[in-house]
Write an enzyme that holds these catalytic residues in place. Structure first.
Site: not given
Ligand code: CMC
Length: 428
Positions: A307, A364
């Site tokens: 998140h 989720d």
């Molecule tokens: N699986 C594997 N790796 C992950 C995941 C995941 N679900 N989420 C983040 N990472 C890794 C990402 O690859 C990155 O790694 P590195 O630093 O080595 O490049 C690191 O963790 C930070 O991730 P980010 O994408 O920069 O973080 P963000 O804050 O931009 O993204 C997120 C947050 C929710 C988009 C992401 O965690 C994600 O894609 N999760 C899966 C989708 C999901 O479950 N979304 C629902 C969110 S809750 C409902 C809502 O309110 O929307």
């Protein structure tokens, strides 16, 4: 003297005001930085940018805290009904018994939708994604209420639009479900409460008796409350941004639904279930999928994990995980998918990749398992999220318009070509 921040640019010092929130959150107000210095701030994805002050929802991602209007999500999910929480989000205070009854009755006046909307449903091919249909329906409503296009309407007229949206959303969501199954629509039954009415319109068949199961009603109330607002997330920010141009509330909400659809936001609940199904079909090897999620050359992500703001745990996920066990027990359902989800969580939470990146199950991760137990197909899950989030979007829009906030218009740092002469086509 109030706190200030100093910034030195090109050897010149600028003093910027510091804003402190009621929970002691701090921000440097950079709104005049460009006019003073010529500099803007750059923050792709708004990871560290406050777009507004707001009195609706407080969230501390490090501590796993979520409050609506000062009330903890744990207490609200346990003790309140969804429309009570909608009232709280919109009006700022918990309703009295009488105020809640009046609010519920006001909603009931508007639950029907114009019969002509059925023609729009007819034009969608069977199997079109429910979220695509919901976006269309939200904007289609504006066609039936053209006065809502006037940004200078009275507060009373704006309130009617808000009530119409809250009232018609369950009707439209249920119609989307019926369209999906090819069954006739069921009209609203205003003797029922908000959630029971939605379940009745969804699961009742025209020719059969249908009694709404109280276990379903409790579970739905909880899930809708947990989704009701989440401060400046992608869809709420979209609603604010679209609304800031004085587009109608219907158009702003349609845009919010569109933003929610994405798999990184609300669309994740559908993706989680599909991922769990995929793991099950593959033989249930959880470790294999954990490794896939860690592999930077593999686009696979552990859906329902991670998140932007929660870096310890998502309080909503904690509540939903428990609710998931309760609901499945009460319904006497033994879903192997739940076991896979729990195993996945257990393995991920011990894995250094997830620990170091502070990736935890989010709202989720378990919600879809409850919806599935209730009989909702996976592509309806994000529609359920939208149904819950609607009062939050409206509250965000209401706050923004009341404060008369300016049109949202971020800046950029240009990285393209410098000015160059046009070359005629035969000389290129
Ligand atoms: N699986 C594997 N790796 C992950 C995941 C995941 N679900 N989420 C983040 N990472 C890794 C990402 O690859 C990155 O790694 P590195 O630093 O080595 O490049 C690191 O963790 C930070 O991730 P980010 O994408 O920069 O973080 P963000 O804050 O931009 O993204 C997120 C947050 C929710 C988009 C992401 O965690 C994600 O894609 N999760 C899966 C989708 C999901 O479950 N979304 C629902 C969110 S809750 C409902 C809502 O309110 O929307």
């Amino acid at each position: 003297m109030s706190e200030t921040a100093k910034i030195i640019l090109d050897g010149k010092e600028y003093e910027l005001p510091v804003i402190t929130g009621t929970e002691n959150e701090k921000a440097i107000d950079i709104s005049n930085l460009r006019s003073m210095s010529g500099y803007i701030t750059l923050d792709t994805g708004y990871k560290n940018t406050g777009a507004t002050t707001s009195a609706i929802t407080f969230l501390d991602g490090e501590k796993g805290i979520l409050h609506y209007r000062g009330y903890s999500i744990e207490e609200l999910a346990e003790k309140a009904s969804f429309t009570e929480v909608a009232y709280l989000l919109l009006d700022g205070e918990l309703p009295t018994q009488k105020q809640l009854e009046d609010f519920n009755n006001e909603i009931k006046i508007h639950t029907l939708v114009n019969e002509d909307l059925q023609n729009i449903f007819k034009s969608f091919p069977t199997g079109s994604h429910p979220m695509g249909q919901l976006i269309s329906m939200m904007s289609a409503l504006s066609a039936y209420y053209p006065k809502s296009l006037d940004p200078n309407r009275s507060d009373e007229q704006k309130r009617r639009t808000m009530l119409r949206l809250i009232a018609k959303m369950p009707t439209l969501c249920a119609m989307i479900y019926k369209k999906r199954t090819g069954h006739p629509f069921i009209y609203p039954n205003n003797k029922l409460d908000y959630v029971s009415n939605f379940l009745n319109m969804t699961f009742k068949h025209v020719s059969d008796e249908y009694e709404v199961d109280p276990v379903y009603v409790d579970a739905m109330n909880k899930l809708l409350i947990l989704h009701a607002d989440h401060e400046q997330n992608c869809s709420a920010s979209t609603v604010r941004l679209v609304g800031s141009s004085h587009a109608s509330l219907y158009a702003s909400i349609a845009a919010g639904v569109a933003a929610l659809w994405g798999p990184l936001h609300g669309g994740a609940n559908q993706q989680v279930l599909e991922m769990l199904e995929q793991i099950k079909a593959d033989g249930g090897d959880v470790a294999k999928f954990i490794n896939k999620a860690k592999d930077k050359n593999d686009p696979f992500r552990l859906m329902g994990f991670g998140h932007r703001v929660y870096k310890n745990f998502d309080p909503r996920a904690k509540i939903i995980k428990k609710a998931c066990d309760d609901v499945l027990n009460k319904l006497g359902i033994n879903d192997p998918i739940l076991e896979i989800a729990k195993k996945l969580e257990e393995v991920a939470l011990k894995d250094s990749y997830f620990v170091e990146r502070k990736l935890y199950p989010n709202v989720d991760f378990y919600s879809g398992i409850i919806y599935r137990a209730m009989g909702f197909p996976t592509d309806m899950f994000t529609v359920m999220f939208a149904l819950g989030r609607l009062p939050g979007w409206i509250a965000q829009w209401k706050e923004m318009t009341k404060e008369g906030q300016p049109i949202g218009r971020p800046r950029q740092i240009y990285t393209g070509n410098n000015l160059r002469p046009f070359v005629e086509i035969n000389k290129r």
